[in-house]
Design an enzyme around this catalytic site. Structure first.
Site, PDB file in Angstrom:
ATOM      1  N   LYS A  62      47.799   2.722  64.421  1.00  0.00           N
ATOM      2  CA  LYS A  62      46.773   3.263  63.538  1.00  0.00           C
ATOM      3  C   LYS A  62      47.814   3.988  62.173  1.00  0.00           C
ATOM      4  CE  LYS A  62      42.707   6.503  63.339  1.00  0.00           C
ATOM      5  NZ  LYS A  62      41.880   7.315  64.058  1.00  0.00           N
ATOM      6  N   SER A 102      36.867   6.813  63.718  1.00  0.00           N
ATOM      7  CA  SER A 102      37.610   6.231  62.438  1.00  0.00           C
ATOM      8  C   SER A 102      38.590   5.169  62.809  1.00  0.00           C
ATOM      9  CB  SER A 102      38.542   7.733  61.965  1.00  0.00           C
ATOM     10  OG  SER A 102      39.325   8.066  62.918  1.00  0.00           O
ATOM     11  N   SER A 153      36.955   8.845  67.734  1.00  0.00           N
ATOM     12  CA  SER A 153      37.443   8.041  66.999  1.00  0.00           C
ATOM     13  C   SER A 153      38.378   6.737  67.586  1.00  0.00           C
ATOM     14  CB  SER A 153      38.392   8.758  66.010  1.00  0.00           C
ATOM     15  OG  SER A 153      37.736   9.139  65.092  1.00  0.00           O
TER      16      SER A 153
END
Lengths: 504, 98, 504
Positions: C80, C155, C179
């Site tokens: 990420k 997210s 997330s």
């Protein structure tokens, strides 16, 4: 910058009319090897931005980890200031935007300082002890350093910019905050100075900081307010920032007393603001106005866990504390046998370490004091430097006194040798040789001079022979003059008496 | 609880150092007012007898030894700087300081 | 060999270990898959092909030389973009960090590199991890591989979509309020938020420091356990890192996969079901419970009465911490710098212009909310109260865990919604995380794994929560449920996802 003319009231008049209340915040940079929250080196004077880590640069993703030694130093300071040490305390974020604060918040302590509720007894010039109450001592980190470039003419000018070096960012600080210091009256400036100086001595004694004022290791912010009488409520205060020498602390308080008194006497009101101290003019000018806009949004630092010093650790630190300056001073005074006034002068002159080292090198305490408080103090004053900055070491003074004690130098010659040492000509022994200053102890040379003097003053010789030893000084004086002072006066006297006696 | 007016949003945006357009101010004032009203319910149960929790796990005394590590190389330090000069970060003029 | 991108990480690791396949082949296969599906999915912000292949070559050489390597050595992974990587841009999905290349690696990245996992690239995300749909990325939407018109969750939509679209067998996510778990739920993948402090946060661009945790994003429970064991464990650079060994996670997953949960008490959280939950989501949840019961688990109802305040507390704590964490993005040291359109160019105004231009609407919304909540006069009512709610939620968990070994709920109330559907309604968007947030507030671990498809044909997530430091329980129960579900489905849930390779 143009300095606006400010009405002032003479200090003595000001303190006759108003009661000053001071408050002092002292920041000391701890002498740890690494920074408060990261393993970047805590150094002074390196190339810019070469003692930094992702943490001290505030890079995204970086996380702080507390330097355990800094915590120990903070506890030492707290204990030396007779504070309670928190059972548990936390760091907090003080949020404000400023380019030298890399994260745009300072990691500090807010409502939970590591040390609180202490006091410090400080001694004033006349020996009076004044107790300053300490509200708290807390840990935090230093900011980076800005250098302002260009645009000297205007403050808002396209060409002007700043350069930022983060080497200093993150160096551990302990901030010590007093409670309002009342009751000092006209002596407020002196109390302020003595307080900061005593703190500096404590930092050095504790070994927590080099505490060099000129490097900014110790920085003082001085709060001052006036009130009509000691019974009146506290007045509005100003905070004069970054007053970084003992003398300036005293001057800044005096100046603010005079300035605020003038405003109040004219029916004005004091603006609560920070003020900047100007070393060159000895004045302060207005800085930021403290207002509601100053909203630091403190909250507990979520990247750090609480600091909870065990009582065992605190006691271990306490038991390892070195002797505090006042205790040491009292002990040394008694060992050295100095009178109260002598000792006070020694302390005020910052000569205590120097004398201790000189005595340790073999010099009698009285002689050590005579040198440091006499010839050397004059020399320091002439050169406008601190005693410790003179180009002479306690060991050299001990060597010099040794030469006197052994009769190789008399006082006058010793002073000349010292002059040479201070001029960088080498050790006392080397100066003696280089300048040829040794006492003339060659009896042959002396006897020649004595014979010449005796021949020149037959009347004196006659008087002495008749048993009146009084006039013998005239002969000695002539011999000393003839040998340009390099003779040992005692030896000359002995030889003269012998000569006159055997002659007869 | 107070409501979040447009002026209040402007004040807070200044504190947070974020330039907002007039449109953004209008929109945020409306949105934040609703959000604040909704989240303010926490005070219903946050009675004085409840201690605050700031750390999920009760750790204490996490210290690092005072042992230096090498600095980031200066080239890495300044590589991402929008501007630099003489090994330092160059920033626009700073007001509020002498 | 069949399509290697369809293999789980464990299977891939076995093939690499048996030298049936090289890491270069495995890495290239995933790079090819990315080339084929990225135009439709857009899971990646940066593709790191050359470096990944270089790592793969290195691992192949070490294996060929007979070196002992980590079990996952050579298995490619996606990271990420909120995790800093030394040789790759790191933007956190924000314009303000466009092009920033960090000068250091996050601890978890160091561990990936040391173990020899080729890093395929950096995955898309909501800006600074603020969002539940990845629509708040400054670099475009990521599309759900199940339906390209729908959100992949947020997210960490990029990591979940990459794994669901077979672009990577493993990915790193971060979970502040769901997330990792919510994107896993809506993409039919497995995601684990470890116990707070279980995986180092050093090098994660902080959103909310007291809530953030990095964790695995995979297609199987065992893969998550393998990755979790690699990245987890104590890190001295993170003060909040747990200084204890991890429980045996892979062992727990293997044990669970036998399908025996005799004696395990599974608590259904009354407050995380019912109103607001889609019927298909509830149906799959009920079926999963029935399977757990079949496996020997005891199902009990538990009540967590303060969970209804969790969302409110979360949307005070997160914005407050974020407002401070994100202060460092000011255009002074790294990233974007924007000068004001008119007026003087001062540091203060450049900071405000940079932040005004560099942050997207959701980030501005939360920074302003957080700044407000921390500002003078509001702290106690907002942040202070939220921290008390946190205590109450921890107590709810503690009480619930006396009745149950794990707690379960649907991961998210609904399946993936359409892109744009909730973009203008922040509160509706926030409600997506209602079931995942309590775990972050209490610091307990949580897992989401697929439990079937809802009536709309989209995946549904099943959430398991365990007490702090008992992450192994997630893996045991999760692996058991996974095994039973796959037996019911005769394969992996992603086998039922539509074909994506538009390019072929």
């Amino acid at each position: 910058m143009s300095s606006p003319t400010v009405d002032l009231i003479e200090y003595d008049d000001a303190v006759a009319r108003f009661d000053p209340v001071i408050g002092i915040e002292v920041h000391v940079e701890l002498g740890t090897r690494t920074k408060m929250f990261c393993p970047a080196e805590a150094v002074f004077g390196e190339e810019p931005n070469t003692a930094v880590s992702p943490v001290s640069l505030g890079l995204p993703g970086a996380l702080p980890v507390v330097n355990g030694t800094a915590v120990e130093y903070a506890i030492r300071i707290g204990l030396a200031l007779n504070c309670s040490i928190a059972e548990t305390c936390r760091f907090a974020r003080k949020n404000y935007f400023y380019p030298d604060v890399p994260k745009n918040f300072q990691t500090s302590q807010y409502d939970e300082p590591i040390a609180f509720d202490g006091y410090l007894d400080v001694e004033l010039g006349d020996g009076t002890i004044f107790r300053v109450e300490i509200e708290r001592a807390h840990m935090e980190e230093d900011a980076g350093k800005n250098t302002h470039v260009g645009g000297a003419t205007g403050r808002i000018h396209g060409a002007e910019y700043s350069l930022v070096d983060y080497n200093r960012a993150g160096i551990p600080l302990v901030e010590i905050v007093t409670r309002p210091i009342t009751g000092a009256g006209a002596r407020a400036p002196e109390v302020a100075r003595a307080y900061v100086q005593t703190l500096r001595d404590i930092f050095r004694t504790l070994g927590v900081s080099e505490a060099r004022m000129e490097r900014g290791n110790v920085r003082a912010d001085v709060n001052l307010s006036l009130r009509d009488t000691p019974e009146s409520p506290l007045g509005t205060r100003t905070e004069t920032k970054n007053v970084n020498s003992f003398r300036s602390v005293e001057r800044a308080v005096r100046y603010e007393v005079s300035r605020q008194a003038a405003i109040l006497a004219a029916g004005g009101t004091i603006t609560q603001e920070t003020r900047h101290w100007h070393e060159d003019t000895g004045t302060t000018t207005a800085g930021r106005v403290k207002s509601d806009a100053e909203d630091y949004r403190y909250f507990p630092e979520p990247d750090l866990v609480p600091v909870a010093p065990s009582r065992a650790w605190v006691e271990e630190i306490r038991s390892g504390l070195p002797e505090m300056p006042v205790a040491r001073r009292n002990r040394l005074q008694s060992v050295w046998g100095y009178a109260d006034a002598e000792m006070r002068d020694v302390v005020n002159a910052g000569a205590i370490d120097l004398i201790e080292a000189t005595v340790a090198a073999g010099t009698a305490p009285a002689a050590a004091r005579k040198w440091w408080m006499g010839e050397l103090a004059r020399s320091a004053k002439t050169d406008q430097v601190e005693l410790e900055d003179l180009r002479v070491t306690p060991a050299q003074i001990a060597e010099l006194q040794g030469l006197v004690d052994s009769g190789r130098l008399n006082d006058k010659l010793a002073r000349q040798v010292l002059e040479g040492v201070l001029a960088g000509e080498g050790s006392p022994g080397q100066v003696v040789v280089a300048r040829g200053l040794e006492v003339v102890s060659d009896d042959g040379a002396l006897l020649a001079a004595i014979d010449a003097a005796l021949a020149a003053q037959p009347d004196v010789v006659a008087k002495v022979r008749s048993g009146n030893l009084g006039p013998v000084g005239a002969i000695i004086g002539a011999v000393m003059k003839a040998t340009k002072g390099q003779a040992d006066a005692g030896r000359v006297r002995a030889l003269v008496v012998e000569r006159i006696g055997t002659d007869g | 609880m107070s409501t979040l007016s447009r002026d209040e949003v402007a004040r807070v945006a200044a504190l947070a150092r974020i330039d907002l357009t007039p449109d953004e101010l209008d929109r945020l004032a409306g949105e934040l007012d609703v959000i604040v009203e909704s989240v303010a319910r926490v005070s219903e149960v946050a009675t004085p007898d409840v201690p605050a929790t700031s750390h999920p796990l009760p750790l204490t005394n996490v210290f690092r030894a005072d042992v230096p590590e090498p600095s980031l190389p200066i080239a890495d330090v300044l590589r991402s700087a929008p501007a630099s000069e003489d090994g330092k970060f160059l920033v626009p003029q700073i007001l509020g300081e002498e | 060999m069949a399509d290697v991108t369809r293999l789980s990480a464990a299977e891939l690791a076995d093939a690499l270990g048996a030298r049936e396949l090289s890491s270069v082949e495995a890495t290239q296969a995933h790079l090819d898959r990315m080339a084929a599906v990225e135009p439709a999915v857009h899971a990646f912000l940066h593709v790191n092909a050359e470096d990944a292949l270089a790592t793969a070559r290195g691992v192949d050489a070490r294996r060929a030389a007979g070196e002992q390597v980590h079990r996952l050595a050579g298995v490619p992974i996606a990271v990420k973009d909120v995790v800093v990587t030394k040789d790759m841009p790191t933007t956190a999905g924000s314009r303000i960090l466009e092009g920033w290349i960090p000068p250091y690696d996050a601890t978890l990245v160091t561990r990936l590199r040391q173990a020899g996992l080729p890093i395929l690239g950096k995955t898309n995300m909501d800006e600074f991890a603020m969002g539940s749909s990845t629509e708040h990325s400054a670099y475009g939407n990521t599309h759900n591989p199940w339906d390209l018109d729908r959100i992949p969750g947020g997210s960490g939509g990029g990591s979940a979509a990459a794994v669901a679209a077979f672009e990577a067998p493993l990915a790193i996510g971060t979970d502040t309020g769901g997330s990792i778990r919510q994107p896993a739920a809506v993409t039919g993948t497995v995601g684990v938020k470890p116990t707070y402090g279980g995986v180092s946060r050093y090098g994660l661009i902080a959103l909310a420091s007291s809530l953030d945790q990095a964790g695995p994003v995979t297609r199987t429970v065992l893969d998550s356990a393998l990755l979790h064991e690699l990245i987890g464990g104590h890190d001295p650079r993170d003060s909040t890192s747990i200084d204890e060994p991890l429980p045996g996670l892979v062992d727990a997953a293997l044990r669970g996969a036998t399908g025996d949960l005799t004696g395990v008490r599974v608590g259904v959280v009354t407050e995380l079901d019912g109103e607001g939950y889609q019927p298909g989501v509830r149906a799959r949840f009920g079926e999963a419970l029935a399977l757990l019961e079949q496996a020997g688990a005891e199902i009990v109802q538990v009540s967590c009465p303060h969970f209804e305040y969790a969302l409110g507390a979360y949307y005070l704590i997160l914005p407050s911490e974020a407002s401070s964490n994100l202060a460092k993005f000011d255009g002074m040291r790294f990233g974007l710098r924007v000068e004001p359109a008119d007026g003087p160019v001062t540091a203060e105004r450049v900071m405000a212009a940079t932040r005004g231009a560099g942050f997207g609407p959701e980030v501005k919304r939360r920074i302003i909310l957080g700044t407000y909540a921390l500002s003078a006069g509001y702290y106690d009512a907002y942040y202070g109260s939220a921290q008390k709610v946190r205590t109450l939620i921890q107590r709810d968990f503690a009480a619930a865990f006396t009745h149950a070994d794990v707690l379960v709920s649907p991961t998210a109330p609904t399946t993936a919604f359409r892109l744009g559907e909730k973009l203008d309604d922040p509160l509706a968007m926030y409600l997506n995380d209602v079931a995942t947030i309590p775990a972050n507030l209490a610091g307990v671990p949580g897992m989401s794994l697929p439990s079937g498809l809802s009536d709309d044909g989209l995946p549904v997530g099943f959430q398991i929560l365990a007490p702090a430091k008992a992450d192994d329980r997630l893996y045991r129960v999760g692996a058991a449920l996974e095994a039973m579900l796959e037996s019911v489905w005769s394969g992996h849930i992603l086998d039922r996802a539509p074909e994506l390779e538009v390019g072929k």
